[in-house]
Structure formats: C-alpha cells, structure tokens
Design an enzyme around this catalytic site. Sequence first.
Site, PDB file in Angstrom:
ATOM      1  N   CYS A  94      -7.468  -5.619 -36.020  1.00  0.00           N
ATOM      2  CA  CYS A  94      -7.274  -4.297 -36.553  1.00  0.00           C
ATOM      3  C   CYS A  94      -6.960  -3.297 -35.376  1.00  0.00           C
ATOM      4  O   CYS A  94      -7.951  -2.289 -35.439  1.00  0.00           O
ATOM      5  CB  CYS A  94      -8.333  -4.157 -37.561  1.00  0.00           C
ATOM      6  SG  CYS A  94      -8.630  -5.323 -38.905  1.00  0.00           S
ATOM      7  N   GLU A  95      -6.233  -3.333 -34.642  1.00  0.00           N
ATOM      8  CA  GLU A  95      -5.948  -2.573 -33.351  1.00  0.00           C
ATOM      9  C   GLU A  95      -4.603  -2.583 -33.488  1.00  0.00           C
ATOM     10  O   GLU A  95      -3.887  -3.637 -33.198  1.00  0.00           O
ATOM     11  CB  GLU A  95      -6.510  -2.956 -32.198  1.00  0.00           C
ATOM     12  CG  GLU A  95      -8.175  -2.488 -32.081  1.00  0.00           C
ATOM     13  CD  GLU A  95      -8.511  -1.167 -31.837  1.00  0.00           C
ATOM     14  OE1 GLU A  95      -7.429  -0.465 -31.536  1.00  0.00           O
ATOM     15  OE2 GLU A  95      -9.633  -0.694 -32.135  1.00  0.00           O
TER      16      GLU A  95
END
Length: 422
Positions: free
Chosen positions: A343-344
């Site tokens: 989640c980057e």
Amino acid sequence: MMEKRPFVSLEQIQEMVEKFPTPFHLYDEKGIRENARKLHQAFAWNPGFKEYFAVKATPNPFILRILKEEGCGTDCSSATELMLSESCGFSGKEIMFSSNDTPPEEFAFAHKLGAVINLDDITHIACLEETLGTIPETVSCRFNPGGIYTISNGIMDNPGDAKYGMTEVQLMEAYKILKEKGAKHFGIHAFLVSNTVTNDYYPMLAKTLFELAVRVKKETGIQAEFINLSGGVGIPYRPEQEPNDILAIGEGVRRVYEEVLVPEGMGDVAIYTECGRFMLGPYGCLVTKAIHEKHTYKEYIGVDACAANLMRPAMYGAYHHITVAGKEEEVCDHKYDIVGSLCENNDKFAVDRMLPEIAMGDYLVIHDTGAHGFAMGYNYNGRLRSAELLLKEDGSVALIRRAETAKDYFATFDFCDLLKAY
Ligand SMILES: *Cc1c(COP(=O)(O)O)cnc(C)c1O
C-alpha cells in the site's frame, strides 16, 4: 543497444516452480565463480591482493562459502554479519570490519574474531581502547576527502556530504595516536562513489589513496601495509550501459601503483577491495509471476513479488531490467507499470516499461538483483521475504534459504505473554 538476457530459461523456471513457488531470488553459481576468478586475475600482479566481499550485499551462507572457495574474505558492518562470516569458516584477517556509528560491543566481537578493524572516525580510537582495553596491532582508517569527487563520463559523488570517514588532518592524527598506543600494522580505506559504470573509478581512487599513503609516510613515518579500495565498482543495470572491464580496471590500478608507490619504496603494499555489487549483482534475479492485470488510467501488471523482496526501485527509483520468460524474441509493444501489492505507490518494479504483451501466469525475470536485493528485504504490510535458490554449475537447483512463513513474522512476540502483560 546490448541484449540483456536472463541466465535462466522459461523451461528451467517451470521446473523450479514445481518445487519452489514464486517469488524467489535465484543465483547463478557459474557466473559468480567466473566473475570472482576474473577479479583475482585482474589483481594477480599484486601479491597481497584480497577481495573482502561486502556481506551486506548478499548475506547468504551458501554464497559466502562459494566466495570463500574462490579466495575471498568478508567485509562486515554488524555483529550478525560477523557471526555469519564466522559460521562460514572465515576467521582472523579474512574478515574486515568496516562499520560506522559502531556499537562498542561490536568492536569487541570483531576483535575477538581477530578481524581487521577499519575505523570510521578518530573518536573511535578512544572507544576502541576503552572497550578492548588495548589497541589492536593491525588497524585501518577510513578517509573522506570532502568536496565533490568527479570521475569520467560525469559520474560523481559528494563525499563532503557523506557521514563516512575522517578528514586528512584527522587521519594523520589518528595514525600518530594509534602508533603511540601500540598499533604496528596500518591500512587506509575509502569508499567515495557508488555503482560506477566506468573503468576509471578504481584507478582514480587508487591515485588519491596512494598519494595520501605517501603523505602519511612522510608525516608520520607510518607505511601503510594495505590500501583498501572498498566497493563502488558498478554493474550495467540498463541494457545500453557498457559493463566494466575488470581486467582494464586492475591494469589501471597497477599503472598508478607503479607511478606513485613504487618510486617511494612502497612496492609491497597490498591492495584490498570490498566489492559487493560487482561480485553478485548480475548473478542474481528475482523471479515473479503475473497475477493481475488492471486497466485504469494506465496499464498495470500486478506480480506476486513486491518492494519487500526488492527495494531498490522504490528506494532509489533504480532501474532493473525485466524479461518476460519465454518471450525474449517478442516485440516490446506494450507499455506497463509492473507493480507489487504494498500500500505504497512507489511499489513499482517498472514504470512505463515497454514489454511484450503479458498474460496472466507469465513469469517475469527481474534482472541484477544478486546484490542489495534480497538483502534489503523487509516486512512492511506483513509481506514475507522470499526464498533464495541457487542454480548450481551442474544445472541443478538448491534451496539456499527457505521463504519466510507467518510463524517467522510472529516469532518476535508471544501472544499469550503479551496478552497477560496487557
Ligand atoms: C556497501 C559497502 C561495500 C560494497 O559496496 P558495493 O557498491 O556493493 O560494491 C563495501 N564496503 C563498505 C564499507 C560498504 O559500506
């Protein structure tokens, strides 16, 4: 443009995944050995030459044992790297301890193993003496010339902004103090530019350090027994880059040696290196499978590896070449972002990369992950580190580190104890 081909074929990958699911890092024993031999050939003119492989690049015991068989020592910067070296049979002066901001107990451990300690700062002399109760007979100091260090084709770095090493004034003072306190054998070390893809870096650095060694001798009466050129020899991550010619590099260093050291009666100084990337980088790859395709504002291919398995693209925007296994001959007429699951939004192995059309289930080979690849792994998002496999010289494959499991992830706490404490 040079063709960049993986050292592994689709057929070999298909066989491997029957036993070892993707993603995994794969290393090429033959390539590692041939390259190590070439490095030794390049410096064969120097009787004391030794390569201390930078363990941080690829901290795997099987890899270290291969390099030991090829005559290498290890360069460590932490207690666990020292433990790994010791467990692989490296001992005494086969170990270089080039660390910085060093916890005192690590100096003690390195000294216990008989490793050569390379001091990052003049203030570490007092720390070393206080910790060990003595100053080791052999000791090395790390130099930082400051300013900007420029080599050919615009490659440069900014040692003046780097936290490593001592100024020349400090270095001179450090040698005097060390000698006074009983040190007998001295070395000089510097690491000024990273990943240099040019044959000029080592010869230039050698000139800087050899001339420094002459000044040290004149000012302190100390003659360095070894000069450590450290790491920094790069690899061609991009297909258009020309690989370094290590034989030309060794010859370049020899010329400077004869020009600067020999006339000063210093023709017996040993040359050391601490290559990491050059030793392993091209001989490792990350094999991953395409598991999702997504068509929004861009075309995405989601793979089963992520930045937790290879951080360099996310961390430095580093280029890693990608081959779709079995589609080596197909035209690269599709533009993709190749992404992992973190989640980057920087978890992208490639952005706007032209590749052949990718089908779900295709295997992607991410090149040049042999150094600073697996090693930089981490557990963000609860992602687990992959297995490491070795493609042996006889073509067989060995598991040289299993993949992490959830049990490893949870190993640092005990639910029951924690809940009780809470
Ligand atoms: C990282 C490091 C190396 C290895 O550098 P490469 O660029 O991988 O060759 C060598 N010596 C020291 C002290 C290092 O920190």
